[in-house]
Motif scaffolding. Structure first.
Motif, PDB file in Angstrom:
ATOM      1  N   THR A  71      -1.835   0.693   4.741  1.00 44.18           N
ATOM      2  CA  THR A  71      -2.513  -0.543   4.356  1.00 44.18           C
ATOM      3  C   THR A  71      -3.994  -0.471   4.686  1.00 44.18           C
ATOM      4  OG1 THR A  71      -0.488  -1.777   4.864  1.00 44.18           O
ATOM      5  CG2 THR A  71      -2.507  -3.059   4.669  1.00 44.18           C
ATOM      6  N   ARG A  72      -4.837  -0.938   3.782  1.00 47.42           N
ATOM      7  CA  ARG A  72      -6.280  -0.963   4.041  1.00 47.42           C
ATOM      8  C   ARG A  72      -6.610  -1.978   5.144  1.00 47.42           C
ATOM      9  NH1 ARG A  72      -9.532  -2.721  -0.999  1.00 47.42           N
ATOM     10  NH2 ARG A  72      -8.141  -4.486  -0.701  1.00 47.42           N
ATOM     11  N   LEU A  73      -7.739  -1.756   5.807  1.00 44.89           N
ATOM     12  CA  LEU A  73      -8.202  -2.702   6.817  1.00 44.89           C
ATOM     13  C   LEU A  73      -8.374  -4.114   6.257  1.00 44.89           C
ATOM     14  CD1 LEU A  73      -9.254  -3.431   9.637  1.00 44.89           C
ATOM     15  CD2 LEU A  73     -11.531  -2.655   8.890  1.00 44.89           C
ATOM     16  N   PRO A  74      -9.033  -4.317   5.108  1.00 39.97           N
ATOM     17  CA  PRO A  74      -9.204  -5.694   4.632  1.00 39.97           C
ATOM     18  C   PRO A  74      -7.876  -6.402   4.354  1.00 39.97           C
ATOM     19  CG  PRO A  74      -9.864  -4.124   2.954  1.00 39.97           C
ATOM     20  CD  PRO A  74      -9.715  -3.367   4.221  1.00 39.97           C
ATOM     21  N   ASP A  75      -6.874  -5.645   3.906  1.00 43.05           N
ATOM     22  CA  ASP A  75      -5.571  -6.239   3.659  1.00 43.05           C
ATOM     23  C   ASP A  75      -4.940  -6.706   4.973  1.00 43.05           C
ATOM     24  OD1 ASP A  75      -6.090  -5.380   1.067  1.00 43.05           O
ATOM     25  OD2 ASP A  75      -4.913  -3.543   1.310  1.00 43.05           O
ATOM     26  N   HIS A  79      -4.014 -10.851   6.562  1.00 41.63           N
ATOM     27  CA  HIS A  79      -2.805 -11.303   7.258  1.00 41.63           C
ATOM     28  C   HIS A  79      -3.148 -11.846   8.642  1.00 41.63           C
ATOM     29  CE1 HIS A  79       0.341 -10.028   4.416  1.00 41.63           C
ATOM     30  NE2 HIS A  79      -0.542  -9.104   4.070  1.00 41.63           N
ATOM     31  N   LYS A  80      -4.112 -11.200   9.308  1.00 41.62           N
ATOM     32  CA  LYS A  80      -4.508 -11.657  10.638  1.00 41.62           C
ATOM     33  C   LYS A  80      -5.099 -13.059  10.599  1.00 41.62           C
ATOM     34  CE  LYS A  80      -7.602 -10.554  14.496  1.00 41.62           C
ATOM     35  NZ  LYS A  80      -8.588  -9.573  15.047  1.00 41.62           N
ATOM     36  N   TYR A  81      -5.997 -13.290   9.664  1.00 41.40           N
ATOM     37  CA  TYR A  81      -6.726 -14.557   9.632  1.00 41.40           C
ATOM     38  C   TYR A  81      -6.072 -15.622   8.749  1.00 41.40           C
ATOM     39  CZ  TYR A  81     -10.486 -12.002  11.931  1.00 41.40           C
ATOM     40  OH  TYR A  81     -11.217 -11.262  12.824  1.00 41.40           O
ATOM     41  N   PHE A  82      -5.295 -15.195   7.761  1.00 44.35           N
ATOM     42  CA  PHE A  82      -4.772 -16.164   6.795  1.00 44.35           C
ATOM     43  C   PHE A  82      -3.254 -16.115   6.644  1.00 44.35           C
ATOM     44  CE2 PHE A  82      -9.154 -15.217   5.548  1.00 44.35           C
ATOM     45  CZ  PHE A  82      -9.692 -16.498   5.587  1.00 44.35           C
ATOM     46  N   GLY A  83      -2.587 -15.324   7.478  1.00 38.63           N
ATOM     47  CA  GLY A  83      -1.140 -15.249   7.399  1.00 38.63           C
ATOM     48  C   GLY A  83      -0.470 -16.590   7.606  1.00 38.63           C
ATOM     49  N   TYR A  85      -1.379 -19.329   6.606  1.00 35.20           N
ATOM     50  CA  TYR A  85      -1.474 -20.111   5.369  1.00 35.20           C
ATOM     51  C   TYR A  85      -0.659 -19.476   4.238  1.00 35.20           C
ATOM     52  CZ  TYR A  85      -5.631 -21.876   7.812  1.00 35.20           C
ATOM     53  OH  TYR A  85      -6.504 -22.412   8.738  1.00 35.20           O
ATOM     54  N   HIS A  86       0.059 -18.384   4.539  1.00 37.17           N
ATOM     55  CA  HIS A  86       0.796 -17.579   3.549  1.00 37.17           C
ATOM     56  C   HIS A  86      -0.168 -16.863   2.605  1.00 37.17           C
ATOM     57  CE1 HIS A  86       4.429 -20.576   3.985  1.00 37.17           C
ATOM     58  NE2 HIS A  86       4.036 -20.052   5.141  1.00 37.17           N
ATOM     59  N   ALA A  87      -1.368 -16.548   3.094  1.00 37.14           N
ATOM     60  CA  ALA A  87      -2.413 -16.003   2.223  1.00 37.14           C
ATOM     61  C   ALA A  87      -2.791 -14.567   2.558  1.00 37.14           C
ATOM     62  CB  ALA A  87      -3.647 -16.901   2.270  1.00 37.14           C
ATOM     63  N   GLY A  88      -1.855 -13.810   3.126  1.00 37.10           N
ATOM     64  CA  GLY A  88      -2.101 -12.383   3.305  1.00 37.10           C
ATOM     65  C   GLY A  88      -1.939 -11.662   1.982  1.00 37.10           C
ATOM     66  N   CYS A  89      -2.723 -10.606   1.760  1.00 41.93           N
ATOM     67  CA  CYS A  89      -2.682  -9.965   0.446  1.00 41.93           C
ATOM     68  C   CYS A  89      -1.769  -8.739   0.423  1.00 41.93           C
ATOM     69  CB  CYS A  89      -4.084  -9.606  -0.031  1.00 41.93           C
ATOM     70  SG  CYS A  89      -4.855  -8.239   0.817  1.00 41.93           S
ATOM     71  N   TYR A  90      -1.481  -8.280  -0.766  1.00 46.35           N
ATOM     72  CA  TYR A  90      -0.607  -7.138  -1.008  1.00 46.35           C
ATOM     73  C   TYR A  90      -1.295  -5.871  -0.528  1.00 46.35           C
ATOM     74  CZ  TYR A  90       2.816  -4.320  -3.559  1.00 46.35           C
ATOM     75  OH  TYR A  90       3.816  -3.431  -3.900  1.00 46.35           O
ATOM     76  N   PRO A  91      -0.590  -4.998   0.200  1.00 43.69           N
ATOM     77  CA  PRO A  91      -1.233  -3.785   0.723  1.00 43.69           C
ATOM     78  C   PRO A  91      -1.555  -2.779  -0.376  1.00 43.69           C
ATOM     79  CG  PRO A  91       1.114  -3.754   1.208  1.00 43.69           C
ATOM     80  CD  PRO A  91       0.813  -5.120   0.646  1.00 43.69           C
ATOM     81  N   ALA A  92      -2.720  -2.178  -0.258  1.00 42.37           N
ATOM     82  CA  ALA A  92      -3.154  -1.181  -1.247  1.00 42.37           C
ATOM     83  C   ALA A  92      -3.309   0.182  -0.590  1.00 42.37           C
ATOM     84  CB  ALA A  92      -4.476  -1.607  -1.869  1.00 42.37           C
ATOM     85  N   ASN A  93      -2.828   1.215  -1.278  1.00 41.61           N
ATOM     86  CA  ASN A  93      -3.136   2.597  -0.917  1.00 41.61           C
ATOM     87  C   ASN A  93      -3.102   3.443  -2.179  1.00 41.61           C
ATOM     88  OD1 ASN A  93      -0.403   3.821  -1.271  1.00 41.61           O
ATOM     89  ND2 ASN A  93       0.137   2.511   0.461  1.00 41.61           N
ATOM     90  N   LEU A  94      -3.557   4.681  -2.077  1.00 41.80           N
ATOM     91  CA  LEU A  94      -3.713   5.518  -3.269  1.00 41.80           C
ATOM     92  C   LEU A  94      -2.391   5.965  -3.876  1.00 41.80           C
ATOM     93  CD1 LEU A  94      -6.781   7.665  -2.144  1.00 41.80           C
ATOM     94  CD2 LEU A  94      -6.746   5.857  -3.886  1.00 41.80           C
TER      95      LEU A  94
END
Length: 245
Positions: A71-75, A79-83, A85-94
């Protein structure tokens, strides 16, 4: 200065597109559309921002993915700041099936001189691109206690949540700075009578939110925005929580 919001179709399906024009200290909608093919999206951008036209493009998609797995750092930070609120994003990798498409799109914009802007000199013209994520932005701009759940579920439930988003846009974005000038009938919400019409409307509203985040970032910079990550890790720009008082 123009602000383009793109709710990019990560793998298939149409992308929601919005273009806002900033003039006389106001934002106005120039275009709101859904387009399927990446080549057509790039042509749409070229038509609105030819040559050296100042513009900022805000994309809901991971355009910088340095990590092969995980998982990328921004993803993680969403989750850390908005989890809560159910607003964590989908993890991205190559290794994800969408990675080549989303990264290539960012590179295509760089070729048109839209540089990544995880830092910015406020209210200065230029050609920029940023990654954004509508869910935490909606939570913060509209002072919500959870996301609006218009992405999954039955048609009636999703439409109800999307109507709330439409109303928040009408009621609140014109009161913020920069202010969005918008008419009550900019989208006919009564035409939502199927999953297809709901999805088109959802994509358009998400793209409008993306465009507004771009304008808010350009106008305020770090004074009123969070930057989750950087140009090496990937980054997501999120407006700070807005006080209505």
């Amino acid at each position: 200065m123009k602000f383009i919001g793109i709710d990019l179709g990560w793998q298939s399906g149409k992308s929601g597109l919005c273009c806002l024009q900033y003039s006389n200290k106001k934002l106005k909608i120039l275009d709101l559309d859904c387009i399927l093919e990446i080549e057509d999206i790039l042509n749409w951008i070229d038509n609105l921002t030819p040559l050296s036209t100042p513009a900022l493009i805000a994309i809901d998609a991971p355009t910088i993915i340095p990590n092969q797995t995980g998982t990328r750092l921004p993803d993680k930070l969403t989750h850390k700041y908005f989890g809560r609120y159910h607003a964590g994003c989908y993890p991205a990798n190559l290794n994800r099936p969408f990675a080549q498409r989303t990264v290539k799109f960012g590179i295509s914009l760089e070729a048109k001189n839209f540089i990544h802007a995880p830092t910015i000199e406020t209210q200065q013209p230029g050609r920029f691109q940023i990654e954004v994520f509508p869910h935490p932005a909606i939570v913060n701009l509209f002072q919500l206690e959870r996301i609006l759940k218009y992405k999954k579920g039955r048609l009636a439930d999703r439409k109800s949540e999307l109507l709330k988003l439409h109303q928040y846009i009408l009621n609140i974005l014109p009161t913020l700075e920069p202010a969005l000038v918008i008419s009550d009938n900019f989208l006919d919400m009564e035409k939502i009578n199927s999953m297809a019409t709901l999805k088109t409307t959802e994509d358009k509203l998400d793209s409008l939110i993306c465009a507004y985040i771009g304008a808010y970032w350009w106008y305020w910079g770090r004074e009123k925005n969070l930057v989750l990550g950087d140009s090496n890790t990937g980054y997501i720009i999120v407006p700070n929580r807005v006080s209505r008082y």
